[in-house]
Design a protein around this motif. Structure first.
Motif: not given
Length: 69
Positions: A6-14, A37-47, A53-54
């Motif tokens: 899902v993160a890769v898919l959202l990154a491609v869409i962005v 972009v916010l959804a991508l951030g929520v998906v990536i944050a716990p990884t 990045i944080l």
């Protein structure tokens, strides 16, 4: 079986949405891009990548804060 991260898919869409010309965007398009972009951030944050990045952004922010003193 094909699996899509899902993160890769959202990154491609962005990336695809941001490559469009600015003049061709409506307010709805801009808001939709922000939501994606916010959804991508929520998906990536716990990884681990998100935590890295944080950490980097936190170090940059503290460096800027100390440099401005």
């Amino acid at each position: 079986m094909l699996t899509i991260n899902v993160a890769v898919l959202l990154a491609v869409i962005v990336v695809w949405r941001l490559r469009r010309r600015t003049e061709a965007r409506s307010r709805f398009d801009e808001r939709l891009t922000v939501v994606i972009v916010l959804a991508l951030g929520v998906v990536i944050a716990p990884t681990p990548a998100g935590q890295g990045i944080l950490n980097i952004v936190g170090q940059l922010a503290s460096g800027v804060t100390q440099a401005s003193r």
